[in-house]
Design a protein around this motif. Structure first.
Motif, PDB file in Angstrom:
ATOM      1  N   UNK A 281      67.524  17.245 117.647  1.00  0.00           N
ATOM      2  CA  UNK A 281      67.520  18.190 118.762  1.00  0.00           C
ATOM      3  C   UNK A 281      66.690  19.400 118.350  1.00  0.00           C
ATOM      4  N   UNK A 282      65.614  19.677 119.079  1.00  0.00           N
ATOM      5  CA  UNK A 282      64.825  20.861 118.738  1.00  0.00           C
ATOM      6  C   UNK A 282      65.614  22.130 119.056  1.00  0.00           C
ATOM      7  N   UNK A 283      65.401  23.127 118.242  1.00  0.00           N
ATOM      8  CA  UNK A 283      66.044  24.418 118.461  1.00  0.00           C
ATOM      9  C   UNK A 283      64.947  25.385 118.891  1.00  0.00           C
ATOM     10  N   UNK A 284      65.066  25.849 120.127  1.00  0.00           N
ATOM     11  CA  UNK A 284      64.039  26.746 120.661  1.00  0.00           C
ATOM     12  C   UNK A 284      64.637  28.131 120.952  1.00  0.00           C
ATOM     13  N   UNK A 285      63.815  28.999 121.468  1.00  0.00           N
ATOM     14  CA  UNK A 285      64.265  30.367 121.728  1.00  0.00           C
ATOM     15  C   UNK A 285      65.435  30.415 122.709  1.00  0.00           C
TER      16      UNK A 285
END
Length: 135
Positions: A76-80
């Protein structure tokens, strides 16, 4: 298919053969066999790399371990947005809040952690591997 997010402490149980590593192995094997869909957060991969390199001091082993995990788990990408939403999560520990918010954004069914008390305010049900395996 059931979607679970595996907290880093479960992966460390498995890799370091800590207490409960058998249950961690069973859970990971279920992901390998595609009986459940396993997820990890991107930031867990970098943290794991740090711990493994510090312990093993063998970059090749660390790369092989990370590659194997990337082959098993969805990341799971962690974005702003996730980072900002985690600030207002009901979970007080920021790293755990990132895991919870990431799980919500990815429609995860369960978070699996050794430290379920850290997730007592989670909006995603959280279980230890032992609890999950008897569901």
């Amino acid at each position: 298919m059931i979607k679970i997010l595996i907290d880093l402490n479960i992966i460390l149980d498995f890799l370091n053969k800590r207490n409960f590593h058998v249950e961690a192995a069973q859970l990971i094997n279920m992901c390998v066999e595609k009986k459940i869909s396993g997820y990890i957060c991107a930031h867990e991969v970098t943290t794991l790399s740090y711990f493994l390199l510090k312990e093993q001091k063998d970059r090749t082993k660390v790369i092989n371990t990370i590659t194997a995990l990337l082959d098993i788990f969805n990341v799971i990408p962690v974005d702003e947005t996730i980072l900002r939403d985690s600030i207002i999560s009901p979970i007080s520990d920021y790293e755990d809040a990132v895991i919870e918010v990431s799980s919500m954004k990815s429609n995860i069914d369960y978070i699996i952690s050794r430290n379920i008390s850290d997730f007592k305010s989670s909006r995603i049900p959280t279980y230890t591997p032992e609890q999950f395996l008897i569901l």
